[in-house]
Design a protein around this motif. Structure first.
Motif, PDB file in Angstrom:
ATOM      1  N   LEU A 167       0.872  -1.002   0.087  1.00 54.65           N
ATOM      2  CA  LEU A 167      -0.159  -0.192   0.107  1.00 54.65           C
ATOM      3  C   LEU A 167       0.979   1.259  -0.065  1.00 54.65           C
ATOM      4  N   THR A 168       0.527   2.353  -0.659  1.00 50.88           N
ATOM      5  CA  THR A 168       1.223   3.643  -0.759  1.00 50.88           C
ATOM      6  C   THR A 168       0.767   4.337   0.750  1.00 50.88           C
ATOM      7  N   ASP A 169       1.790   5.205   0.977  1.00 53.37           N
ATOM      8  CA  ASP A 169       1.450   5.916   2.138  1.00 53.37           C
ATOM      9  C   ASP A 169       0.261   6.687   2.381  1.00 53.37           C
ATOM     10  N   LEU A 170      -0.201   6.939   0.984  1.00 55.30           N
ATOM     11  CA  LEU A 170      -1.649   7.619   1.041  1.00 55.30           C
ATOM     12  C   LEU A 170      -2.809   6.819   1.309  1.00 55.30           C
ATOM     13  N   GLN A 171      -2.643   5.496   0.667  1.00 59.34           N
ATOM     14  CA  GLN A 171      -3.814   4.611   1.206  1.00 59.34           C
ATOM     15  C   GLN A 171      -3.862   4.186   2.582  1.00 59.34           C
ATOM     16  N   VAL A 172      -2.473   3.849   3.103  1.00 56.70           N
ATOM     17  CA  VAL A 172      -2.420   3.604   4.653  1.00 56.70           C
ATOM     18  C   VAL A 172      -3.027   4.771   5.351  1.00 56.70           C
ATOM     19  N   LYS A 173      -2.869   6.149   5.010  1.00 56.88           N
ATOM     20  CA  LYS A 173      -3.463   7.274   5.632  1.00 56.88           C
ATOM     21  C   LYS A 173      -5.026   7.153   5.409  1.00 56.88           C
ATOM     22  N   THR A 174      -5.435   6.786   4.202  1.00 59.11           N
ATOM     23  CA  THR A 174      -6.677   7.060   3.887  1.00 59.11           C
ATOM     24  C   THR A 174      -7.570   5.899   4.712  1.00 59.11           C
ATOM     25  N   GLY A 200     -10.016  17.661   1.537  1.00 60.21           N
ATOM     26  CA  GLY A 200     -10.048  18.524   0.563  1.00 60.21           C
ATOM     27  C   GLY A 200     -10.270  18.336  -0.683  1.00 60.21           C
ATOM     28  N   ILE A 201     -11.325  17.253  -0.724  1.00 62.84           N
ATOM     29  CA  ILE A 201     -11.375  16.490  -2.090  1.00 62.84           C
ATOM     30  C   ILE A 201     -12.832  16.366  -2.282  1.00 62.84           C
ATOM     31  N   SER A 202     -13.422  15.763  -3.441  1.00 62.95           N
ATOM     32  CA  SER A 202     -14.805  15.508  -3.636  1.00 62.95           C
ATOM     33  C   SER A 202     -15.227  14.112  -3.087  1.00 62.95           C
ATOM     34  N   LYS A 203     -16.204  13.915  -3.018  1.00 67.91           N
ATOM     35  CA  LYS A 203     -16.875  12.752  -2.308  1.00 67.91           C
ATOM     36  C   LYS A 203     -16.648  11.534  -2.967  1.00 67.91           C
ATOM     37  N   ASN A 204     -16.694  11.924  -4.501  1.00 68.27           N
ATOM     38  CA  ASN A 204     -16.448  10.882  -5.564  1.00 68.27           C
ATOM     39  C   ASN A 204     -14.859  10.164  -5.473  1.00 68.27           C
ATOM     40  N   ALA A 205     -13.868  11.372  -5.279  1.00 69.47           N
ATOM     41  CA  ALA A 205     -12.549  11.026  -5.206  1.00 69.47           C
ATOM     42  C   ALA A 205     -12.189  10.427  -3.805  1.00 69.47           C
ATOM     43  N   MET A 206     -13.084  10.666  -2.909  1.00 67.49           N
ATOM     44  CA  MET A 206     -12.804   9.925  -1.414  1.00 67.49           C
ATOM     45  C   MET A 206     -13.379   8.450  -1.426  1.00 67.49           C
ATOM     46  N   ALA A 207     -14.281   8.292  -2.218  1.00 60.04           N
ATOM     47  CA  ALA A 207     -14.902   6.906  -2.432  1.00 60.04           C
ATOM     48  C   ALA A 207     -14.023   6.126  -3.316  1.00 60.04           C
ATOM     49  N   ARG A 209     -10.572   6.410  -3.413  1.00 56.50           N
ATOM     50  CA  ARG A 209      -9.721   6.109  -2.460  1.00 56.50           C
ATOM     51  C   ARG A 209      -9.834   5.192  -1.587  1.00 56.50           C
ATOM     52  N   LEU A 210     -10.841   5.168  -0.983  1.00 55.64           N
ATOM     53  CA  LEU A 210     -11.395   4.000   0.005  1.00 55.64           C
ATOM     54  C   LEU A 210     -11.534   2.666  -0.638  1.00 55.64           C
ATOM     55  N   LYS A 211     -12.259   2.962  -1.993  1.00 55.68           N
ATOM     56  CA  LYS A 211     -12.566   1.520  -2.522  1.00 55.68           C
ATOM     57  C   LYS A 211     -11.396   0.733  -3.012  1.00 55.68           C
ATOM     58  N   SER A 212     -10.368   1.713  -3.345  1.00 56.64           N
ATOM     59  CA  SER A 212      -9.071   1.166  -3.958  1.00 56.64           C
ATOM     60  C   SER A 212      -8.218   0.262  -2.755  1.00 56.64           C
ATOM     61  N   VAL A 213      -8.114   0.986  -1.679  1.00 55.49           N
ATOM     62  CA  VAL A 213      -7.406   0.180  -0.600  1.00 55.49           C
ATOM     63  C   VAL A 213      -8.450  -1.045   0.079  1.00 55.49           C
TER      64      VAL A 213
END
Length: 225
Positions: A167-174, A200-207, A209-213
């Motif tokens: 996992l990337t650092d961003l995925q772990v953080k997410t 600071g992102i859209s709901k779609n972008a957040m979704a 991120r979560l789904k990928s990890v």
């Protein structure tokens, strides 16, 4: 032998003090070896932290022989020695065996313990709390099958570690941010919109991120269920 899961707080324990003083830190003790007055710990620290902070906090809490390996900004592997706590001495006197891994988070340790059949949960609680430095929050019996499926499945552990390290650092953080803020609680303590606003992102972008990890973690987990 019975297998118990015990959640406890030790006022005389360096691990507890470190988890309280390093914000958002979670310790996974993968090896614990008692040697008389001293206990050797091999642990994985998870959370956003700096290695200098981990070292200085361990030293302040009287840990010694500290060796540290930085795996990522959110994962540090550490070995160190601490003074053996009253809880460990009391467990030994009962003939119980603590089985790593142990988890330490928010000032509470979660232990898996084999106990002789003739020793009751009341006996264990009384023995552990006799020194007034140990406080038990929960004890419950586990089936051996449910415990072995996860703890002693080396293929699962190996694959899961590989999955988490990939996992990337961003995925772990997410995923950690969602968990800490209560997105996976029932009822939820935060919404997808709340998480999006924090980042600071859209709901779609957040979704996305979560789904990928979540997909990577679930693919690993459900391969063994």
């Amino acid at each position: 032998m019975k297998l118990l899961m015990i959640e406890l707080h030790q006022e005389d324990c360096s691990n507890i003090a470190v988890s309280e003083k390093i914000k958002d830190a979670e310790l996974n003790l993968v090896n614990v070896r008692e040697d008389g007055d001293y206990t050797h710990i091999d642990a994985i620290f998870l959370g956003d932290m700096f290695k200098e902070n981990v070292i200085s906090t361990l030293r302040k809490e009287k840990a010694f022989n500290i060796n540290l390996k930085m795996k990522s900004r959110s994962e540090i592997w550490v070995s160190y020695d601490i003074l053996t706590t009253a809880a460990w001495r009391n467990f030994s006197s009962l003939g119980c065996t603590v089985v790593p891994p142990l988890r330490v988070a928010n000032g509470v340790e979660k232990w898996f313990v084999y106990t002789p059949d003739e020793i009751s949960q009341r006996d264990i609680k009384r023995q552990l709390e006799m020194d007034n430095a140990t406080h038990i929050s929960r004890i419950r019996e586990l089936t051996l099958k449910s415990f072995l499926k996860v703890i002693f499945n080396m293929d699962f552990l190996s694959d899961f570690i590989d999955t988490m390290e990939a996992l990337t650092d961003l995925q772990v953080k997410t995923i950690k941010q969602a968990y800490v803020n209560g997105y996976y609680d029932y009822p939820r303590r935060c919404t997808l919109g709340d998480l999006a606003k924090i980042n600071g992102i859209s709901k779609n972008a957040m979704a996305k991120r979560l789904k990928s990890v979540e997909k990577k973690i679930f693919e690993c987990l459900f391969g063994y269920i």
